[in-house]
Enzyme design. Structure first.
Site, mmCIF file in Angstrom:
data_model
loop_
_atom_site.group_PDB
_atom_site.id
_atom_site.type_symbol
_atom_site.label_atom_id
_atom_site.label_comp_id
_atom_site.label_asym_id
_atom_site.label_seq_id
_atom_site.Cartn_x
_atom_site.Cartn_y
_atom_site.Cartn_z
ATOM 1 N N ASP A 169 28.954 44.367 53.108
ATOM 2 C CA ASP A 169 29.939 45.381 52.695
ATOM 3 C C ASP A 169 29.322 46.691 52.215
ATOM 4 O O ASP A 169 29.878 47.359 51.349
ATOM 5 C CB ASP A 169 30.862 44.774 51.625
ATOM 6 C CG ASP A 169 31.646 43.606 52.195
ATOM 7 O OD1 ASP A 169 31.422 42.473 51.733
ATOM 8 O OD2 ASP A 169 32.418 43.836 53.135
ATOM 9 N N ASP A 229 28.349 49.454 45.905
ATOM 10 C CA ASP A 229 28.850 48.291 45.145
ATOM 11 C C ASP A 229 27.909 47.108 45.327
ATOM 12 O O ASP A 229 28.324 46.003 45.675
ATOM 13 C CB ASP A 229 30.282 47.922 45.559
ATOM 14 C CG ASP A 229 30.942 46.949 44.564
ATOM 15 O OD1 ASP A 229 32.107 46.581 44.775
ATOM 16 O OD2 ASP A 229 30.251 46.545 43.597
ATOM 17 N N ARG A 231 27.972 39.295 44.069
ATOM 18 C CA ARG A 231 29.220 38.916 44.752
ATOM 19 C C ARG A 231 29.313 39.539 46.139
ATOM 20 O O ARG A 231 30.058 39.038 46.986
ATOM 21 C CB ARG A 231 30.431 39.328 43.903
ATOM 22 C CG ARG A 231 30.560 40.826 43.740
ATOM 23 C CD ARG A 231 31.746 41.276 42.895
ATOM 24 N NE ARG A 231 31.667 42.716 42.665
ATOM 25 C CZ ARG A 231 30.954 43.256 41.674
ATOM 26 N NH1 ARG A 231 30.301 42.463 40.823
ATOM 27 N NH2 ARG A 231 30.862 44.564 41.530
ATOM 28 N N ASN A 232 28.590 40.617 46.376
ATOM 29 C CA ASN A 232 28.635 41.306 47.679
ATOM 30 C C ASN A 232 27.398 41.034 48.514
ATOM 31 O O ASN A 232 27.095 41.781 49.439
ATOM 32 C CB ASN A 232 28.823 42.812 47.466
ATOM 33 C CG ASN A 232 30.193 43.112 46.900
ATOM 34 O OD1 ASN A 232 31.139 42.380 47.154
ATOM 35 N ND2 ASN A 232 30.277 44.140 46.085
HETATM 36 C C1 LIG Z 1 29.160 24.640 50.649
HETATM 37 N N1 LIG Z 1 29.927 25.786 50.217
HETATM 38 C C2 LIG Z 1 31.362 25.490 50.412
HETATM 39 C C3 LIG Z 1 32.196 26.657 49.977
HETATM 40 N N2 LIG Z 1 31.751 27.865 50.712
HETATM 41 C C4 LIG Z 1 32.608 28.585 51.435
HETATM 42 O O1 LIG Z 1 33.766 28.262 51.468
HETATM 43 C C5 LIG Z 1 32.162 29.808 52.169
HETATM 44 C C6 LIG Z 1 31.292 29.723 53.241
HETATM 45 C C7 LIG Z 1 30.918 30.883 53.932
HETATM 46 C C8 LIG Z 1 31.426 32.114 53.545
HETATM 47 N N3 LIG Z 1 31.014 33.225 54.283
HETATM 48 C C9 LIG Z 1 31.493 34.502 54.261
HETATM 49 N N4 LIG Z 1 32.444 34.882 53.401
HETATM 50 C C10 LIG Z 1 32.850 36.190 53.418
HETATM 51 C C11 LIG Z 1 33.848 36.585 52.421
HETATM 52 C C12 LIG Z 1 34.777 35.655 51.920
HETATM 53 C C13 LIG Z 1 35.701 36.077 50.984
HETATM 54 C C14 LIG Z 1 35.726 37.394 50.518
HETATM 55 C C15 LIG Z 1 34.771 38.292 51.024
HETATM 56 N N5 LIG Z 1 34.650 39.575 50.551
HETATM 57 C C16 LIG Z 1 35.431 40.595 50.899
HETATM 58 O O2 LIG Z 1 36.382 40.408 51.618
HETATM 59 C C17 LIG Z 1 35.099 41.948 50.348
HETATM 60 C C18 LIG Z 1 33.981 42.120 49.546
HETATM 61 C C19 LIG Z 1 33.684 43.385 49.020
HETATM 62 C C20 LIG Z 1 34.505 44.477 49.294
HETATM 63 C C21 LIG Z 1 34.220 45.823 48.686
HETATM 64 C C22 LIG Z 1 34.653 46.942 49.608
HETATM 65 C C23 LIG Z 1 34.981 45.944 47.362
HETATM 66 C C24 LIG Z 1 32.723 46.030 48.417
HETATM 67 C C25 LIG Z 1 35.623 44.284 50.094
HETATM 68 C C26 LIG Z 1 35.918 43.021 50.638
HETATM 69 C C27 LIG Z 1 33.841 37.898 51.970
HETATM 70 C C28 LIG Z 1 32.335 37.140 54.304
HETATM 71 N N6 LIG Z 1 31.382 36.712 55.164
HETATM 72 C C29 LIG Z 1 30.672 37.420 56.111
HETATM 73 C C30 LIG Z 1 29.813 36.522 56.663
HETATM 74 N N7 LIG Z 1 29.975 35.293 56.118
HETATM 75 C C31 LIG Z 1 30.938 35.429 55.177
HETATM 76 C C32 LIG Z 1 32.282 32.205 52.461
HETATM 77 C C33 LIG Z 1 32.648 31.061 51.767
HETATM 78 C C34 LIG Z 1 30.343 28.181 50.591
HETATM 79 C C35 LIG Z 1 29.547 26.982 51.016
#
Ligand SMILES: CN1CCN(C(=O)c2ccc(Nc3nc(-c4cccc(NC(=O)c5ccc(C(C)(C)C)cc5)c4)cn4ccnc34)cc2)CC1
Length: 282
Positions: free
Chosen positions: A163, A145, A149-150
């Site tokens: 992921d 995938d 977005r990933n």
């Molecule tokens: C200045 N901006 C302000 C807003 N902002 C944030 O709020 C922000 C900052 C840091 C973030 N970091 C991370 N965010 C995530 C994150 C957040 C939400 C959802 C997810 N994704 C998932 O949970 C997810 C993705 C894919 C999959 C499959 C199996 C379908 C491929 C399953 C689950 C990841 C994971 N991380 C792992 C390491 N760092 C991060 C996420 C968001 C970004 C910076």
């Protein structure tokens, strides 16, 4: 209990032990968002290391299969792969603990900061992803995938692939079935859509679409078409147009990823060399 069962459990628990992280050593800081497995939080581990925690919502993941594979995934280490630090599996919900990437998903970053990124940085982002994929290709590990977005963006604008392989543990059949509303049709190679035949060459197809996302600064691929229409048009030979920010050479590299025949697509190793050659031109 039969002595063999005891020793097997001991072996398993010790291997769990190796990657098991104490829940009590985590201090939750803030919610980062939610994805296919539920909420993701920023936490401090042992009061000082920033980590991301996926708190796996019950019923979203085939957890035993994941825990089985986790040992292998923990060993996948590359500077452009989001590192898996460990798991908390002794109590529900299970936690998956990874390195923290402070600038969030590549897709969100392109959409909010894309206009500030020059050609050199767009190319570097594609090279970062490609470097991680060369590593996975060499390990015969398929992402399944790959998409903007990933991927995640670090504080120094390094992009890392996240992921990898996790699609195998999703229980939502809207995501797992190629007719499902959440199946990543617009990133899937024809042989995946028709025969669910995944390979590093199907990841190469997805990488071409990711390059298109980067040079389109986060636009939705085939934005005028729904999944069924895209599947049909791909079979008819239709391909994504050249994004305005992409040179002819960059666009040709994307096009090479979209050969109908997987064998005609470049390897990630070949792609990395083509991208590096262009870097010289910048
Ligand atoms: C200045 N901006 C302000 C807003 N902002 C944030 O709020 C922000 C900052 C840091 C973030 N970091 C991370 N965010 C995530 C994150 C957040 C939400 C959802 C997810 N994704 C998932 O949970 C997810 C993705 C894919 C999959 C499959 C199996 C379908 C491929 C399953 C689950 C990841 C994971 N991380 C792992 C390491 N760092 C991060 C996420 C968001 C970004 C910076």
């Amino acid at each position: 209990r039969h002595p063999a069962v005891t020793s097997a459990c001991k072996a398993l628990s010790s291997s769990y032990g190796e990657w098991e992280i104490e829940r009590g050593e985590m201090t939750l800081q803030k919610i980062l968002g939610s994805g296919q497995f539920g909420v993701v939080q920023l936490a401090l581990w042992r009061g000082k290391y920033e980590v991301a925690i996926k708190m796996i919502r019950e019923g979203c993941m085939s957890e035993d299969d994941f825990i089985e594979e986790a040992q292998i995934m923990m060993k996948m280490r590359h500077p452009k792969l989001v590192a898996l630090h460990g798991v908390c599996t002794r109590v529900y919900p299970i936690y998956i603990v990874t390195e923290y990437m402070s600038n969030g998903s590549l897709l969100d970053y392109l959409r909010t900061h894309g206009t500030e990124l020059g050609q050199a940085l767009l190319l570097e982002m594609c090279e970062d992803v490609c470097g991680a994929m060369v590593y996975l290709e060499n390990k015969q590990f398929i992402h399944r995938d790959l998409a903007a977005r990933n991927c995640l963006v670090d504080k120094d604008l390094t992009v890392k692939v996240s992921d990898f392989g996790m699609a195998r543990y999703v229980l939502d059949d809207q995501y797992t079935s190629s007719e499902g509303t959440r199946f990543p049709v617009k990133w899937s190679a024809p042989e995946v859509l028709n025969y669910t035949r995944y390979s590093s060459k199907s990841d190469v197809w997805s990488f071409g679409v990711l390059m298109w996302e980067v040079y389109s600064l986060g636009r939705q691929p085939y934005e005028l078409y729904n999944n069924a229409e895209v599947a049909e048009k791909i079979m008819q030979g239709y391909r994504l147009y050249r994004p305005q920010q992409a040179s002819q050479e960059i666009y040709q590299i994307m096009r090479n990823c979209w050969h109908e025949n997987p064998k005609e697509r470049p390897s990630f190793h070949g792609l990395f060399e083509s991208l590096q050659a262009l870097q010289g031109d910048e």
